[in-house]
Design a protein around this motif. Structure first.
Motif, short mmCIF file in Angstrom:
data_model
loop_
_atom_site.label_atom_id
_atom_site.label_comp_id
_atom_site.label_asym_id
_atom_site.label_seq_id
_atom_site.Cartn_x
_atom_site.Cartn_y
_atom_site.Cartn_z
N ALA A 236 9.02 7.42 0.78
CA ALA A 236 7.83 6.43 0.88
C ALA A 236 8.26 5.10 0.07
O ALA A 236 8.08 4.15 0.53
CB ALA A 236 6.59 7.08 0.29
N SER A 237 8.76 5.28 -1.04
CA SER A 237 8.97 4.21 -2.04
C SER A 237 9.90 3.35 -1.35
O SER A 237 10.11 1.96 -1.19
CB SER A 237 9.22 4.23 -3.40
OG SER A 237 10.26 5.03 -3.53
N THR A 238 11.08 3.78 -0.93
CA THR A 238 12.07 3.05 -0.05
C THR A 238 11.52 2.39 1.23
O THR A 238 11.70 1.02 1.44
CB THR A 238 13.19 3.90 0.41
OG1 THR A 238 13.67 4.78 -0.88
CG2 THR A 238 14.42 3.14 1.04
N ILE A 239 10.80 3.01 1.73
CA ILE A 239 10.06 2.34 3.10
C ILE A 239 9.34 1.09 2.61
O ILE A 239 9.30 0.08 3.20
CB ILE A 239 9.38 3.41 3.85
CG1 ILE A 239 10.11 4.36 4.69
CG2 ILE A 239 8.45 2.71 4.83
CD1 ILE A 239 9.52 5.51 5.07
N GLY A 240 8.53 1.45 1.41
CA GLY A 240 7.68 0.42 1.00
C GLY A 240 8.28 -0.98 0.73
O GLY A 240 8.00 -1.99 0.95
N VAL A 241 9.71 -0.62 -0.18
CA VAL A 241 10.54 -1.84 -0.75
C VAL A 241 11.06 -2.49 0.20
O VAL A 241 11.13 -3.66 0.78
CB VAL A 241 11.38 -1.49 -1.64
CG1 VAL A 241 12.52 -2.44 -1.84
CG2 VAL A 241 10.59 -0.92 -2.88
N LEU A 242 11.42 -1.71 1.71
CA LEU A 242 12.15 -2.28 2.66
C LEU A 242 11.35 -3.14 3.38
O LEU A 242 11.60 -4.05 3.97
CB LEU A 242 12.91 -1.26 3.70
CG LEU A 242 13.91 -0.54 2.96
CD1 LEU A 242 14.67 0.71 3.98
CD2 LEU A 242 15.09 -1.60 2.65
N GLY A 243 10.00 -2.54 3.50
CA GLY A 243 8.96 -3.40 4.40
C GLY A 243 8.45 -4.75 3.60
O GLY A 243 8.51 -5.79 4.12
N SER B 91 0.96 -1.19 -0.21
CA SER B 91 -0.03 0.01 -0.03
C SER B 91 0.86 1.05 -0.10
O SER B 91 0.60 2.26 -0.63
CB SER B 91 -1.08 -0.06 1.15
OG SER B 91 -1.68 -1.11 1.21
N ILE B 92 1.84 1.19 0.98
CA ILE B 92 2.81 2.35 0.76
C ILE B 92 3.48 2.72 -0.44
O ILE B 92 3.56 3.65 -1.12
CB ILE B 92 3.91 2.17 2.08
CG1 ILE B 92 3.12 2.28 3.27
CG2 ILE B 92 5.02 3.20 1.81
CD1 ILE B 92 4.16 1.96 4.47
N THR B 93 3.80 1.46 -1.00
CA THR B 93 4.60 1.50 -2.63
C THR B 93 3.60 2.17 -3.41
O THR B 93 4.03 3.18 -4.20
CB THR B 93 5.10 0.20 -2.69
OG1 THR B 93 6.04 -0.14 -1.85
CG2 THR B 93 5.80 0.38 -4.12
N PHE B 94 2.16 1.63 -3.50
CA PHE B 94 1.13 2.22 -4.41
C PHE B 94 1.09 3.61 -4.45
O PHE B 94 0.95 4.32 -5.19
CB PHE B 94 -0.06 1.51 -4.16
CG PHE B 94 -1.08 1.80 -4.89
CD1 PHE B 94 -1.31 1.66 -6.21
CD2 PHE B 94 -2.03 2.51 -4.37
CE1 PHE B 94 -2.18 2.12 -7.11
CE2 PHE B 94 -3.38 3.19 -5.17
CZ PHE B 94 -3.32 2.89 -6.57
N ILE B 95 0.79 4.18 -3.03
CA ILE B 95 0.73 5.51 -2.83
C ILE B 95 2.06 6.45 -3.23
O ILE B 95 1.85 7.64 -3.56
CB ILE B 95 0.26 5.73 -1.16
CG1 ILE B 95 -0.65 5.25 -0.86
CG2 ILE B 95 0.46 7.14 -0.94
CD1 ILE B 95 -1.31 5.25 0.45
N SER B 96 3.34 5.90 -3.04
CA SER B 96 4.14 6.66 -3.37
C SER B 96 4.46 6.70 -4.92
O SER B 96 4.93 7.50 -5.38
CB SER B 96 5.60 5.62 -2.67
OG SER B 96 5.91 4.71 -3.46
#
Length: 172
Positions: free
Chosen positions: A103-110, A76-81
């Motif tokens: 945000a995309s870095t946080i999404g990928v790390l997640g 979801s975070i990656t989509f929003i990013s």
């Protein structure tokens, strides 16, 4: 000087020697245009990788297996990013592009953490005979790996774009 007519005729009153006085586009504007074009392609690739990840989650739900909340949250975070990145790219907003990178870095790390916490990679790589039955697991690992690879290029391109969008530093 006379107005230019259509065609390749030279206007009367000039002999072509005024070339050195004509305006030239600054190099950083060309870099910004190229960076925006590259970022657009990277965002499309990132969206395709995200779509494959969502398909993997749907297969997990269809097989009635419990879904990983960390994986869903990071998707979801990656989509929003990606949406934020596209808005920042179209509108040339450096703040939105910075938020996109974070945000995309946080999404990928997640997503990476979700794969490591599920221990699926150990089970699959230790016993290659179950590769046939664990296609979805292999797809998830490949998707997260490709997402990390795309994220590295995305961050580098976006940081370069932000640097070129900033006003030039004045010498003191």
């Amino acid at each position: 000087m006379q107005q230019r007519n259509s065609g390749n005729r030279r206007p009367s009153g000039t002999d072509g020697s005024d070339f050195s006085y004509r305006m030239v586009v600054d190099n950083r504007y060309t870099k910004v245009a190229n960076g925006k074009s590259s970022l657009s392609k990277i965002l499309i690739i990132q969206a395709v990788v995200l779509f494959v990840g969502v398909l993997d989650m749907l297969f997990t739900l269809l097989t009635k297996q419990p879904y990983d909340t960390l994986a869903v949250a990071s998707t979801s975070i990656t989509f929003i990013s990606i949406i934020i990145g596209e808005l920042g790219r179209k509108r040339s907003k450096a703040n939105l592009l910075k938020l996109y990178v974070a945000a995309s870095t946080i999404g990928v790390l997640g997503s990476i953490v979700a794969v490591f916490l599920s221990n699926i990679q150990l089970k699959v790589f230790n016993d290659p005979s179950i590769w046939e039955t664990e296609k979805i697991t292999l797809l998830k690992i490949a998707c997260v790996s490709l997402g990390l690879f795309v994220q590295i290029f995305s961050a580098a391109t976006t940081i370069s774009l932000i640097g070129n969008m900033s006003p030039p530093k004045r010498a003191s």
